[in-house]
Motif scaffolding. Sequence first.
Motif, mmCIF file in Angstrom:
data_model
loop_
_atom_site.group_PDB
_atom_site.id
_atom_site.type_symbol
_atom_site.label_atom_id
_atom_site.label_comp_id
_atom_site.label_asym_id
_atom_site.label_seq_id
_atom_site.Cartn_x
_atom_site.Cartn_y
_atom_site.Cartn_z
ATOM 1 N N VAL A 244 0.817 -1.210 0.000
ATOM 2 C CA VAL A 244 0.000 0.000 0.000
ATOM 3 C C VAL A 244 0.851 1.261 0.000
ATOM 4 C CG1 VAL A 244 -0.251 0.033 2.511
ATOM 5 C CG2 VAL A 244 -1.937 1.159 1.077
ATOM 6 N N ARG A 245 1.951 1.245 0.733
ATOM 7 C CA ARG A 245 2.757 2.465 0.795
ATOM 8 C C ARG A 245 3.408 2.739 -0.551
ATOM 9 N NH1 ARG A 245 7.648 4.679 1.747
ATOM 10 N NH2 ARG A 245 8.735 2.705 1.533
ATOM 11 N N VAL A 246 3.948 1.685 -1.153
ATOM 12 C CA VAL A 246 4.567 1.856 -2.460
ATOM 13 C C VAL A 246 3.522 2.302 -3.469
ATOM 14 C CG1 VAL A 246 5.761 0.665 -4.323
ATOM 15 C CG2 VAL A 246 6.340 0.172 -1.954
ATOM 16 N N PHE A 247 2.326 1.690 -3.379
ATOM 17 C CA PHE A 247 1.239 2.030 -4.285
ATOM 18 C C PHE A 247 0.911 3.518 -4.196
ATOM 19 C CE2 PHE A 247 -3.309 2.508 -5.109
ATOM 20 C CZ PHE A 247 -3.424 1.892 -6.330
ATOM 21 N N LEU A 248 0.731 3.994 -2.968
ATOM 22 C CA LEU A 248 0.376 5.394 -2.784
ATOM 23 C C LEU A 248 1.539 6.310 -3.115
ATOM 24 C CD1 LEU A 248 -1.632 5.126 0.527
ATOM 25 C CD2 LEU A 248 -2.531 5.425 -1.774
ATOM 26 N N GLN A 249 2.751 5.828 -2.760
ATOM 27 C CA GLN A 249 3.928 6.641 -2.991
ATOM 28 C C GLN A 249 4.091 6.924 -4.485
ATOM 29 O OE1 GLN A 249 7.764 4.610 -2.729
ATOM 30 N NE2 GLN A 249 8.352 6.102 -1.188
ATOM 31 N N ALA A 250 3.925 5.865 -5.273
ATOM 32 C CA ALA A 250 4.089 6.041 -6.708
ATOM 33 C C ALA A 250 3.041 6.996 -7.255
ATOM 34 C CB ALA A 250 3.979 4.697 -7.412
ATOM 35 N N ARG A 251 1.827 6.950 -6.642
ATOM 36 C CA ARG A 251 0.782 7.856 -7.102
ATOM 37 C C ARG A 251 1.030 9.279 -6.620
ATOM 38 N NH1 ARG A 251 -3.382 5.298 -9.435
ATOM 39 N NH2 ARG A 251 -2.686 3.276 -10.074
ATOM 40 N N GLY A 252 1.914 9.413 -5.641
ATOM 41 C CA GLY A 252 2.129 10.734 -5.073
ATOM 42 C C GLY A 252 2.978 11.632 -5.944
ATOM 43 N N GLY A 253 3.531 11.081 -7.008
ATOM 44 C CA GLY A 253 4.288 11.935 -7.891
ATOM 45 C C GLY A 253 5.716 11.457 -8.057
ATOM 46 N N VAL A 254 6.408 12.136 -8.924
ATOM 47 C CA VAL A 254 7.769 11.758 -9.260
ATOM 48 C C VAL A 254 8.745 12.399 -8.273
ATOM 49 C CG1 VAL A 254 9.529 11.936 -11.041
ATOM 50 C CG2 VAL A 254 7.143 11.508 -11.675
ATOM 51 N N THR A 436 -15.735 4.984 6.202
ATOM 52 C CA THR A 436 -15.036 6.225 5.833
ATOM 53 C C THR A 436 -16.029 7.362 5.615
ATOM 54 O OG1 THR A 436 -13.287 4.920 4.797
ATOM 55 C CG2 THR A 436 -13.391 7.243 4.221
ATOM 56 N N ALA A 437 -17.162 7.060 4.994
ATOM 57 C CA ALA A 437 -18.180 8.097 4.804
ATOM 58 C C ALA A 437 -18.703 8.578 6.145
ATOM 59 C CB ALA A 437 -19.332 7.541 3.958
ATOM 60 N N TRP A 438 -19.037 7.634 7.013
ATOM 61 C CA TRP A 438 -19.589 8.010 8.314
ATOM 62 C C TRP A 438 -18.585 8.816 9.132
ATOM 63 C CZ3 TRP A 438 -24.581 7.502 9.387
ATOM 64 C CH2 TRP A 438 -25.001 7.752 10.690
ATOM 65 N N ALA A 454 -7.311 1.774 0.461
ATOM 66 C CA ALA A 454 -5.919 1.993 0.868
ATOM 67 C C ALA A 454 -5.848 2.988 2.032
ATOM 68 C CB ALA A 454 -5.105 2.494 -0.314
ATOM 69 N N GLU A 455 -6.644 4.049 1.953
ATOM 70 C CA GLU A 455 -6.664 5.031 3.044
ATOM 71 C C GLU A 455 -7.275 4.421 4.302
ATOM 72 O OE1 GLU A 455 -5.395 8.138 3.155
ATOM 73 O OE2 GLU A 455 -4.526 7.680 1.206
ATOM 74 N N PHE A 456 -8.328 3.652 4.120
ATOM 75 C CA PHE A 456 -8.984 2.987 5.243
ATOM 76 C C PHE A 456 -8.002 2.044 5.948
ATOM 77 C CE2 PHE A 456 -11.483 -0.765 6.665
ATOM 78 C CZ PHE A 456 -12.275 -0.152 7.621
ATOM 79 N N ALA A 457 -7.197 1.324 5.143
ATOM 80 C CA ALA A 457 -6.230 0.386 5.712
ATOM 81 C C ALA A 457 -5.220 1.106 6.602
ATOM 82 C CB ALA A 457 -5.515 -0.365 4.594
ATOM 83 N N LYS A 458 -4.808 2.284 6.175
ATOM 84 C CA LYS A 458 -3.857 3.043 7.003
ATOM 85 C C LYS A 458 -4.480 3.427 8.340
ATOM 86 C CE LYS A 458 -2.668 6.320 4.097
ATOM 87 N NZ LYS A 458 -1.965 7.490 3.553
ATOM 88 N N VAL A 459 -5.709 3.911 8.286
ATOM 89 C CA VAL A 459 -6.387 4.350 9.508
ATOM 90 C C VAL A 459 -6.629 3.165 10.447
ATOM 91 C CG1 VAL A 459 -8.515 5.356 10.424
ATOM 92 C CG2 VAL A 459 -7.467 6.315 8.364
ATOM 93 N N VAL A 460 -7.152 2.077 9.891
ATOM 94 C CA VAL A 460 -7.453 0.907 10.713
ATOM 95 C C VAL A 460 -6.174 0.280 11.256
ATOM 96 C CG1 VAL A 460 -8.360 -1.439 10.657
ATOM 97 C CG2 VAL A 460 -9.655 0.408 9.630
ATOM 98 N N GLY A 461 -5.129 0.235 10.418
ATOM 99 C CA GLY A 461 -3.864 -0.345 10.868
ATOM 100 C C GLY A 461 -3.320 0.392 12.076
#
Length: 691
Positions: A244-254, A436-438, A454-461
Amino acid sequence: MSDELDGFHRDFFQGVMSLAQGNDKWTEDAFFETFTEYLISAGELDTADRTLYSPERRGIRVDGYGGDPLDSDGVLSLIVADFRTAPDLETLTATEMNALFRRVETFVTKALDPSFRSGLEETDPGFGLADLIATRWSTLSKIRIFLVTNRILSSRVDGRPAGEIKGVPVAYSVWDIGRLFRFVGSGEREELVVNLEEDFGGVLPALPAHLDGAGYEAYLLVIPGEQLASIYDRWGARLLEQNVRVFLQARGGVNKGIRNTLENDPEMFFAYNNGITATADRIDTRVDDQGLVAVSLRNLQIVNGGQTTASVHAASRKRVDLSRVFVQMKLSIIEASRAMEVVPKISEYANTQNRVNAADFFANHPFHIRIEEFSRRLYAPSPEGAFRQTKWFYERARGQFLDARGRLSEAQRKKFDSEYPKSQLITKTDLAKFITAWNGQPHVVSTGSQKNFAEFAKVVGAAWEKNQDDFNEAFYRRAVAQAIVFRETERLISQQPWYKGGGIRSRVAPYALAKVSFDAAEKGRFVDLEGVWQAQGLPPRLKEALTAACQAAHGVIAGVNTEIPNPLEWAKKQACWKQVQSLKVDWPKGWLGSLLTKEDQQVAKQAAVKDQIVLNGIQAQTAVVNAGREFWLAAIAWAKSRQLLSPTELSILEVAANKLPSEKQSLRAIEALRTLHVEGFTEGHSLVNKQ
């Protein structure tokens, strides 16, 4: 095979009809939602937004798209749906397939014409998509068009050559019912095969780095930058999804540093960059004049180095010369049967700065296992007028529901359907959406199921690490209640005069929930979710409040926004949520005063935590006893040989091996076992994960 496919076709059709009827959805909307969920699971799409544009005149159509191309490396994904209501399986011919693809191409071409866009109503879902295409056109690197159909593609069709629209390459993909059947039936997504020799420029010299009998293979490779960019261009985020971190990191930009090296000092890239850590479940090799070489890799996953990969790819797209760029790759070959156990550890240890979240993407996280256990054990109260109790089915891994049902005889299946109605299925991405909505993040929910999860996993983790006892039976009952509220809200939206269909409902529903929860909390009040669980339905006042919230949220989301005309994209922005937060809603008279107070909420929460502590002790005692004497003796011997446990901890394990431990002793035995796992003891992981 044919009978099985026919059965799958019928089940799929009935599932679509049930979803439509049970949630007041149009059948084509239900078909689109059902089918694209599979495409998202398959990694073909990150998200799928419904934007039906199908005027009466023939020759132009689009059903949805896969999110803003800016979030997908400039790739625009468009979807056209072909849903047939005939009970028998029909065939999709090449002529019909080509006609459907041409309709989407026509929409793209028209979207670039200002007069076409100005002729559309701003409330038309097609307007927002057309505007997005026109706005992003100069940044597009590729267009992918997906055709989803419940027909079977003619066996005479063996593909469709890549095309082009005004200089932008176009790729075509057909997901017919047969392909979906194979995907669902396999329980696995389609294999990701990187054939280095045939598709990506050539084989790579491979240096073995494993010992015989080690249980896995490892290699060191050096991959040219151009080759790495080509592989990422073909497979994109699917290469990164197991972290998840790599996934988000790559989406975060170059990364700017990586970019500078690539552009200004490419020959030093190998020296400056840490390289990538990757896994695959198979490698094909041979020996030639270079020595041992890697020919192809199956199910390649980059578990560390996602940002490096994405940056090299971005440089390639900017036509940076990568001929002098080389990247080292540490590759581990992990059998598919061990991937869920081993790959998260490789990912976690390679990303030591973020250990908490590294494994959260996986279905075997203890949070999901606990929620699953609750769902199999706890009966929901019977709604008023009903006598039979049912359960909600939590699906922590894709296909669990169908697998469980498929293994049963006809009689057992009827009993299963009675106990677990299909309408009471909650997937883990559903759960993430409801909670997440609630919790006041409807804009995150609007980004799509995978990103939201992915965001939910971070919060729950993080919350799990802080206090596991917060995730108790009361948490589960509230989560189910949130599911009931969310789905009822969707039905309410469909009944409103302002609702015109399309994807807007998927945005308004989470916003309405968030607004109700937010405004109540602002007054120090809370919706009685336990009451919703007990009734398995909504009280009239809550329905009225949600209806008011829906209308208010719809006004903001679908209202005129000059910067982001597409309401589906506008809803993904925090600024949209800020506007909805600030709205003054005319709530039903007396509704806020009827809600729970903060003190009510706190008392209930404390009682639930106490119950969970007791339950943990019982479960730990059961697990310790079931593990058996031999297991604990082996753990003791392993710990003693390495002097890893204190005398007190060893004495606890001795009790576990030779006597009936108390609940408290059982909990300490589990903790000692966790310590051994950290040090490398490989047995009993399932024992720990259940606690």
